[in-house]
Write an enzyme that holds these catalytic residues in place. Structure first.
Site, short mmCIF file in Angstrom:
data_model
loop_
_atom_site.label_atom_id
_atom_site.label_comp_id
_atom_site.label_asym_id
_atom_site.label_seq_id
_atom_site.Cartn_x
_atom_site.Cartn_y
_atom_site.Cartn_z
CB CYS A 90 -2.77 3.08 5.10
SG CYS A 90 -2.41 2.96 3.33
CE1 TYR B 243 -14.70 10.55 7.38
CE2 TYR B 243 -15.78 9.83 5.35
CZ TYR B 243 -14.64 9.92 6.14
OH TYR B 243 -13.46 9.39 5.70
CD GLU C 204 -7.63 -7.11 -4.65
OE1 GLU C 204 -7.36 -7.54 -3.51
OE2 GLU C 204 -6.81 -6.46 -5.34
CE LYS D 198 -11.83 4.14 1.24
NZ LYS D 198 -10.53 4.28 1.81
CE LYS E 186 -8.35 2.93 -0.24
NZ LYS E 186 -7.37 3.24 0.81
NE ARG F 123 -6.51 10.02 -2.23
CZ ARG F 123 -6.50 9.48 -3.43
NH1 ARG F 123 -6.23 10.24 -4.48
NH2 ARG F 123 -6.76 8.21 -3.60
CB CYS G 35 -1.23 7.30 2.01
SG CYS G 35 -2.80 6.85 2.75
CB SER H 30 -14.20 11.93 2.15
OG SER H 30 -13.41 11.52 1.05
C1 PBG Z 1 -5.79 5.68 2.84
C2 PBG Z 1 -7.26 5.80 2.89
C3 PBG Z 1 -8.08 6.55 2.04
C4 PBG Z 1 -9.36 6.45 2.54
C5 PBG Z 1 -9.32 5.63 3.66
N1 PBG Z 1 -8.01 5.22 3.84
C6 PBG Z 1 -7.77 7.43 0.91
C7 PBG Z 1 -6.97 6.97 -0.22
O1 PBG Z 1 -6.88 5.78 -0.52
O2 PBG Z 1 -6.40 7.86 -0.83
C8 PBG Z 1 -10.55 7.13 1.94
C9 PBG Z 1 -11.63 7.45 2.88
C10 PBG Z 1 -12.57 8.49 2.42
O3 PBG Z 1 -12.49 9.03 1.31
O4 PBG Z 1 -13.45 8.81 3.22
N2 PBG Z 1 -5.30 4.47 2.43
ZN ZN Z 2 -3.07 4.68 2.13
#
Ligand code: PBG
Ligand code: ZN
Length: 322
Positions: A116, A309, A229, A244, A191, A201, A118, A270
């Site tokens: 990704c 986790y 999807e 997710k 997702k 984040r 981000c 998380s």
């Molecule tokens: C980034 C990503 C995210 C997570 C996994 N990959 C966060 C988001 O989409 O902002 C979330 C994982 C988690 O919350 O444990 N693309």
């Molecule tokens: Zn991302």
């Protein structure tokens, strides 16, 4: 009278007839790697989760290795972020260096690389941004480049989490072209745009600088769209699909697992982790029991693979009787 209690009368019988059995191999543990040295930094919103610099990874890798879980999912936090997230596909990017290190010590450890943008972009979005818009097609070549780059570094599986349309196909084509025909793709297919991601984040320093992710991540009011999807990612070549978050999306997991005969991963994210941790730290719940009940529910709904986790703790707890 039907006597259901006959099969509940003792633990041996209950264990024999139980429908859902957890196995340590069901689990994947996420790891955050950060640029720098001698760093094992607490994530405030995720007690017992840390960001590691590469030289400090060995402890946690050893724990993973001892635990007998299936593998790890790796996230990188770079030193510099820019418009295009260029450290995500740099040969000396944090994830690439980390994977080479891991593979040197544990050649057989299954390493899944999150793909990704981000964590690497200065705007914190999962795709290329122009005029405050997250562009789809312009993001695909970059996403594909990241996938090839982490695979060159040694990743066993790539997991695109950007929710750009066509990401799986773009990655499949790029991997094949680079000769990685045997590298599986685990699509973050369904997702959802979720408030459950906020501790992540914090951990990955990947919060979007403006707006939110609702134009690319899914609307949590939708189940049928999640099915579409998943279907689409499979048609593009995903080998494993994912739902997710997990716990609030058991209906999606169940529907997808019944509809498609594909390996299904569920990411217990998380926020799911931190909610339990917070209550456990306060002594309000029995952490082990709650976690095992939750992951059993996720598996009962149909998940084959659970990313959490708690993976290492779970493997430990499964060694004891429960
Ligand atoms: C980034 C990503 C995210 C997570 C996994 N990959 C966060 C988001 O989409 O902002 C979330 C994982 C988690 O919350 O444990 N693309
Ligand atoms: Zn991302």
């Amino acid at each position: 009278m039907k006597r259901f209690r006959r099969l509940r009368q003792n633990e041996v019988i209950r264990d024999m007839v139980c429908e859902t059995r957890l196995n340590k191999k069901d689990f994947i543990y996420p790891i955050f790697v950060v640029e720098g040295e001698n760093i094992k930094q607490k994530v405030d919103s995720m007690p017992n989760v840390y960001r590691y610099s590469i030289d400090k990874l060995d402890d946690i890798l050893n724990k993973v290795n001892q635990s007998g879980i299936s593998g790890i999912l790796i996230f990188g936090i770079p030193e510099h972020k820019d418009e295009k997230g260029s450290e995500a596909y740099s040969k000396n990017g944090i994830v690439q260096k980390a994977i080479r290190h891991i593979k040197k010590i544990y050649p057989k450890m299954l390493v899944i690389a999150d793909v990704c943008l981000c964590e690497y972009t200065n705007h914190g979005h999962c795709g290329v941004v122009k005029n405050n818009e997250i562009l789809n097609d312009e993001s695909l070549p970059i996403i594909a480049k990241i996938a090839v780059s982490v695979t060159e570094a040694g990743a066993d599986i790539v997991a695109p989490s950007c929710m750009m349309d066509g990401d799986v196909l773009a990655i499949r084509n790029a991997l094949d072209k680079a000769g990685f025909i045997n590298t599986p793709i685990m699509g973050y297919s369904a997702k959802y745009s979720s408030a459950y991601y906020s501790p992540f984040r914090d951990a990955a320093e990947s919060a979007p600088e403006f707006g939110d992710r609702k134009t690319y991540q899914m609307d949590f009011r939708n189940l049928k769209e999640g099915v579409r999807e998943i279907e689409n990612d499979i048609s593009q070549g995903a080998d494993i699909v994912m739902v997710k978050p997990a716990l609030a999306y058991l209906d999606v997991i169940k529907t997808v697992s019944e509809k498609f005969g594909y390996p299904l991963a569920a990411y217990s994210v998380s926020g799911e982790y931190s909610m339990i941790k917070a209550a456990a730290i306060n002594g309000w719940i029995d952490e082990k029991k709650i976690v095992l009940e939750n992951v059993t529910a996720i598996k009962r709904a149909g998940a084959d693979i659970i990313i959490t986790y708690y993976a290492i703790d779970i493997a430990e707890w499964l060694k004891e009787e429960y």
